[in-house]
Design a protein around this motif. Structure first.
Motif, PDB file in Angstrom:
ATOM      1  N   ASP A 444      20.942 -43.649   2.977  1.00 42.30           N
ATOM      2  CA  ASP A 444      22.358 -43.397   3.197  1.00 42.30           C
ATOM      3  C   ASP A 444      22.616 -43.594   4.702  1.00 42.30           C
ATOM      4  N   ARG A 445      23.479 -44.545   5.061  1.00 38.80           N
ATOM      5  CA  ARG A 445      23.511 -44.955   6.464  1.00 38.80           C
ATOM      6  C   ARG A 445      23.955 -43.858   7.426  1.00 38.80           C
ATOM      7  N   ILE A 446      24.715 -42.924   6.922  1.00 41.33           N
ATOM      8  CA  ILE A 446      25.228 -41.872   7.791  1.00 41.33           C
ATOM      9  C   ILE A 446      24.118 -40.917   8.243  1.00 41.33           C
ATOM     10  N   LYS A 447      23.046 -40.896   7.487  1.00 40.16           N
ATOM     11  CA  LYS A 447      21.975 -39.937   7.780  1.00 40.16           C
ATOM     12  C   LYS A 447      20.905 -40.545   8.670  1.00 40.16           C
ATOM     13  N   ASP A 448      20.184 -39.692   9.376  1.00 40.90           N
ATOM     14  CA  ASP A 448      18.988 -40.114  10.085  1.00 40.90           C
ATOM     15  C   ASP A 448      17.926 -40.416   9.035  1.00 40.90           C
ATOM     16  N   TYR A 449      16.972 -41.289   9.356  1.00 36.32           N
ATOM     17  CA  TYR A 449      15.853 -41.433   8.424  1.00 36.32           C
ATOM     18  C   TYR A 449      14.543 -41.537   9.184  1.00 36.32           C
ATOM     19  N   VAL A 450      13.491 -41.170   8.484  1.00 33.30           N
ATOM     20  CA  VAL A 450      12.165 -41.177   9.098  1.00 33.30           C
ATOM     21  C   VAL A 450      11.510 -42.532   8.837  1.00 33.30           C
ATOM     22  N   PHE A 451      11.106 -43.170   9.912  1.00 33.69           N
ATOM     23  CA  PHE A 451      10.480 -44.480   9.794  1.00 33.69           C
ATOM     24  C   PHE A 451       9.031 -44.299   9.343  1.00 33.69           C
ATOM     25  N   SER A 452       8.718 -44.823   8.162  1.00 29.08           N
ATOM     26  CA  SER A 452       7.362 -44.652   7.648  1.00 29.08           C
ATOM     27  C   SER A 452       6.868 -45.968   7.047  1.00 29.08           C
ATOM     28  N   TRP A 453       5.846 -46.541   7.670  1.00 34.20           N
ATOM     29  CA  TRP A 453       5.294 -47.802   7.160  1.00 34.20           C
ATOM     30  C   TRP A 453       4.833 -47.623   5.724  1.00 34.20           C
ATOM     31  N   GLU A 454       4.189 -46.493   5.473  1.00 36.78           N
ATOM     32  CA  GLU A 454       3.643 -46.280   4.137  1.00 36.78           C
ATOM     33  C   GLU A 454       4.722 -46.315   3.057  1.00 36.78           C
ATOM     34  N   ARG A 455       5.808 -45.613   3.340  1.00 34.37           N
ATOM     35  CA  ARG A 455       6.877 -45.556   2.346  1.00 34.37           C
ATOM     36  C   ARG A 455       7.523 -46.939   2.161  1.00 34.37           C
ATOM     37  N   MET A 456       7.826 -47.606   3.288  1.00 34.37           N
ATOM     38  CA  MET A 456       8.539 -48.881   3.213  1.00 34.37           C
ATOM     39  C   MET A 456       7.736 -49.966   2.515  1.00 34.37           C
ATOM     40  N   LEU A 457       6.418 -49.935   2.738  1.00 35.81           N
ATOM     41  CA  LEU A 457       5.566 -51.012   2.221  1.00 35.81           C
ATOM     42  C   LEU A 457       4.939 -50.685   0.870  1.00 35.81           C
ATOM     43  N   ALA A 458       5.298 -49.525   0.311  1.00 35.09           N
ATOM     44  CA  ALA A 458       4.724 -49.152  -0.981  1.00 35.09           C
ATOM     45  C   ALA A 458       5.215 -50.108  -2.070  1.00 35.09           C
ATOM     46  N   PHE A 459       4.339 -50.399  -3.017  1.00 33.76           N
ATOM     47  CA  PHE A 459       4.720 -51.280  -4.125  1.00 33.76           C
ATOM     48  C   PHE A 459       5.383 -50.502  -5.262  1.00 33.76           C
ATOM     49  N   GLU A 460       5.444 -49.198  -5.119  1.00 37.47           N
ATOM     50  CA  GLU A 460       6.137 -48.363  -6.105  1.00 37.47           C
ATOM     51  C   GLU A 460       7.258 -47.618  -5.386  1.00 37.47           C
ATOM     52  N   GLY A 461       8.326 -47.331  -6.112  1.00 33.87           N
ATOM     53  CA  GLY A 461       9.427 -46.588  -5.499  1.00 33.87           C
ATOM     54  C   GLY A 461      10.533 -47.519  -5.046  1.00 33.87           C
ATOM     55  N   ASN A 462      11.525 -46.941  -4.410  1.00 35.76           N
ATOM     56  CA  ASN A 462      12.715 -47.693  -4.005  1.00 35.76           C
ATOM     57  C   ASN A 462      12.427 -48.463  -2.712  1.00 35.76           C
ATOM     58  N   THR A 463      11.655 -49.546  -2.838  1.00 34.09           N
ATOM     59  CA  THR A 463      11.220 -50.313  -1.672  1.00 34.09           C
ATOM     60  C   THR A 463      11.441 -51.802  -1.913  1.00 34.09           C
ATOM     61  N   ALA A 464      11.431 -52.568  -0.838  1.00 34.82           N
ATOM     62  CA  ALA A 464      11.543 -54.019  -0.990  1.00 34.82           C
ATOM     63  C   ALA A 464      10.364 -54.592  -1.787  1.00 34.82           C
ATOM     64  N   PRO A 465       9.118 -54.210  -1.477  1.00 35.57           N
ATOM     65  CA  PRO A 465       8.026 -54.795  -2.249  1.00 35.57           C
ATOM     66  C   PRO A 465       8.151 -54.546  -3.762  1.00 35.57           C
ATOM     67  N   TYR A 466       8.662 -53.389  -4.134  1.00 38.35           N
ATOM     68  CA  TYR A 466       8.829 -53.108  -5.564  1.00 38.35           C
ATOM     69  C   TYR A 466       9.827 -54.090  -6.192  1.00 38.35           C
ATOM     70  N   LEU A 467      10.926 -54.325  -5.502  1.00 39.94           N
ATOM     71  CA  LEU A 467      11.945 -55.243  -6.019  1.00 39.94           C
ATOM     72  C   LEU A 467      11.426 -56.679  -6.001  1.00 39.94           C
ATOM     73  N   GLN A 468      10.758 -57.033  -4.913  1.00 40.94           N
ATOM     74  CA  GLN A 468      10.227 -58.390  -4.815  1.00 40.94           C
ATOM     75  C   GLN A 468       9.189 -58.619  -5.913  1.00 40.94           C
ATOM     76  N   ASN A 469       8.432 -57.586  -6.196  1.00 41.28           N
ATOM     77  CA  ASN A 469       7.412 -57.692  -7.224  1.00 41.28           C
ATOM     78  C   ASN A 469       8.034 -57.871  -8.614  1.00 41.28           C
ATOM     79  N   ALA A 470       9.158 -57.213  -8.849  1.00 41.50           N
ATOM     80  CA  ALA A 470       9.852 -57.389 -10.124  1.00 41.50           C
ATOM     81  C   ALA A 470      10.300 -58.846 -10.260  1.00 41.50           C
ATOM     82  N   TYR A 471      10.787 -59.395  -9.164  1.00 38.52           N
ATOM     83  CA  TYR A 471      11.209 -60.798  -9.170  1.00 38.52           C
ATOM     84  C   TYR A 471      10.014 -61.709  -9.465  1.00 38.52           C
ATOM     85  N   VAL A 472       8.901 -61.452  -8.767  1.00 38.19           N
ATOM     86  CA  VAL A 472       7.699 -62.267  -8.945  1.00 38.19           C
ATOM     87  C   VAL A 472       7.231 -62.218 -10.407  1.00 38.19           C
TER      88      VAL A 472
END
Ligand code: ARG
Length: 592
Positions: A444-472
């Motif tokens: 949510d853009r109004i909120k602060d967020y914690v930058f976490s490589w682990e969360r962002m790069l996870a293949f499960e959850g609301n992440t780009a890799p998860y979506l990209q993987n669905a496409y693949v």
């Protein structure tokens, strides 16, 4: 093509008018996707809000609406739950028709708006002679996603990169450039200033330590403002070096900003006098302690005394506010903006509130020419303090993006050790940059967020890799079926515009239900300027697709017709994921 929500809303409006009179025809039927599929696909919540106005209890209201509701070809028989929710489950044949329409629609159900607006999106806007750092990520990434969404809906989007390229610090920077002879190589077109941060720091250090240099710097400011040719040339070189650096970041980030979108603070120089004179003429700006300021209601100091927005300093100079006010005049008057979106850190809220208020008083902004501060929170480190390097310095954007690629490469190498180096590098770039951008856009853009490589790069959850993987996955099914014609870009999808769709499994029903909601979601993003709504949607879509993938064999479907229908669902899902991610400025790999 109409999405079910719109069609249902029309039917409800008719039923409400029939039941309670035409004066209620405009009542919003409050149709929402159901939270729990147990209760159906959509839910109409209007009975509760209408009850008071028509003097009946909500369940009676719901019953009266259903009585007159003509949805037989769209839904199973509606039922009333709890205090008066109307639950709606779409009929399979209706969803099949909608799915077939989607398969034939290159816009995937995202209709262009009937009345396109001219929308100025002010974003990125870094400062010249300073390196872009992590703080510039949000404006750049959010602004670019919004520009893409608005453009896709048919609006005339004007990107404005409001570079900080003016101000007294430029005297010092230009003088330092001249002193150190770095101007020579800059003039030849190569990037002279390899390290902008160093350059700025050294100039500042010299300014503080060397009185003679400081004096010359002050004279440079005067020369710059007076239009001295040699000084302007040096200043231009500073800008060129910075632009080179910004463009490198934009390229890596797959951001659509290019040089022609640059319209920096200096651009407004010639308007500043006039802007302040106009405000004074109208009595909106007044003299205050030698300066000129606007007293905006509600802006007081701790003692409760009003604090003005300074539009001209006591030394006659102009600052950030006068520039932004002039930019509003230009954007409305010359660019003909109907809407201006400022994608800027929430910490600048006071500034924009005061600037917008002033511009409204002056008649430069009004309901038909509206400005919005599209504010965003801060990126925090895992310690929940503003994100810093281990050494406690601000994180350079370039370093961050490099690290994203390296981390993604390591993960991909682990998952697929066979992949050759060139391919891995390309995929790692798409996945790494995608992860960083999506990590930012999905909160949510109004909120602060914690930058976490682990969360962002996870293949499960609301992440780009998860979506990209669905496409693949969707694309790889099509490859296995032999219906994806290979080309340089990784494959041309088959034409499914005439495929008839058969939905036999509940997970197919759920998948199509998601697919038909893309248009509505994109419209919401354009309204609220909140990209995370699209992220949430894409996450749900990918989840629905994974369930479909687990439950419904495609290659070994019972019949050829069912196989073709399922292949078409894979095609449409892949397209929707690709289009949705593209609106966010995120690429998809063909393998990962
Ligand atoms: N350069 C400013 C900064 O880095 C952002 C400018 C935003 N746009 C504007 N029109 N004020 O904070």
């Amino acid at each position: 093509m109409n999405d079910p929500q719109t069609t249902l809303a029309q039917r409800f409006a008719a039923a409400i008018a029939a039941a309670f009179g035409d004066e209620h025809a405009d009542t919003d039927p409050l149709i929402r996707p159901a939270q729990n599929p147990k209760f159906g696909d959509y839910q109409a919540n209007v009975a509760m809000s209408l009850a008071k106005r028509v003097g009946k209890n909500p369940r009676e209201v719901a019953a009266a609406i259903i009585d007159r509701l003509d949805v037989a070809e769209l839904c199973e028989t509606p039922d009333v739950a709890g205090p008066g929710f109307i639950n709606l489950k779409l009929r399979t044949d209706y969803l099949q028709r909608l799915a077939a329409d989607l398969a034939a629609d290159p816009r995937l159900g995202v209709a262009a708006v009937a009345q396109p607006q001219t929308v100025v999106v002010d974003y990125s806007s870094p400062n010249v002679a300073k390196e872009m750092h992590v703080g510039h990520l949000r404006s750049t990434v959010i602004g670019d996603a919004l520009a893409r969404v608005l453009e896709f809906l048919g609006h005339n989007v004007i990107r404005q990169n409001h570079l900080g390229d003016w101000g007294t610090q430029f005297g010092m920077l230009i003088e330092y450039l001249a002193d150190t002879g770095q101007a020579e190589s800059a003039a030849s077109g190569s990037a002279a200033i390899a390290d902008l941060n160093q350059f700025y720091k050294q100039a500042k250090a010299k300014f503080d330590a060397d009185e003679d240099f400081a004096e010359r710097s002050r004279k440079r400011v005067v020369a710059l403002q007076g239009g001295d040719e040699a000084t302007r040339r040096l200043w231009q070189q500073l800008i060129e070096a910075s632009k080179h650096h910004f463009n490198e970041a934009y390229g890596k980030l797959n951001v659509t900003l290019v040089d022609e979108h640059i319209c920096g603070e200096s651009f407004y120089n010639d308007l500043l006098d006039e802007t302040v004179a106009m405000l004074m003429d109208k009595g909106i700006a007044v003299e205050t302690e030698g300066a000129v300021g606007v007293f905006v209601p509600g802006f007081n100091n701790k003692e409760g005394d009003p604090v003005p927005l300074i539009v001209r300093k006591s030394d006659g100079g102009y600052g950030y506010a006068a520039t932004d006010l002039s930019a509003i005049r230009y954007r409305v008057g010359t660019l003909h903006a109907d809407r201006i979106a400022y994608v800027v850190d929430a910490r600048q809220s006071d500034h924009f509130e005061q600037v917008f208020w002033t511009a409204e008083q002056a008649g430069w902004l009004d309901a038909a020419h509206a400005a919005e501060h599209v504010k965003f929170g801060t990126i925090l480190g895992e310690d929940h303090k503003p994100f810093k390097t281990r050494a406690g310095e601000t994180v350079r954007l370039a370093d961050l993006l490099n690290e994203a690629g390296e981390r993604a490469a390591a993960i991909i190498a682990e998952k697929d050790p066979e992949m050759d180096d060139a391919r891995r590098a390309a995929v790692a770039h798409v996945v790494g940059i995608g992860a960083v951008k999506y990590g930012d856009l999905s909160s949510d853009r109004i909120k602060d967020y914690v930058f976490s490589w682990e969360r962002m790069l996870a293949f499960e959850g609301n992440t780009a890799p998860y979506l990209q993987n669905a496409y693949v996955r969707a694309r790889s099914i099509l490859r296995k079926l032999g219906v994806l014609a290979e080309d340089a870009a990784g494959g041309v999808e088959p034409d499914v515009s005439k495929t008839s769709i058969t939905l036999v499994d509940p997970v197919e029903h759920a998948l199509v239900l998601k697919l038909v909601q893309l248009g509505d979601v994109v419209g919401q993003v354009a309204g609220s300027l909140e990209p995370h709504r699209l992220c949430n949607y894409l996450y749900e879509l990918a989840t629905a697709f994974h369930k479909f993938f687990e439950a419904c064999p495609v290659m070994r479907a019972e019949t050829d017709a069912l196989r073709d229908s399922r292949a078409a669902l894979c095609v449409v899902t892949a397209r929707a994921l690709r289009a949705g991610l593209d609106l966010l400025g995120i690429d998809v790999p063909e393998r990962m």
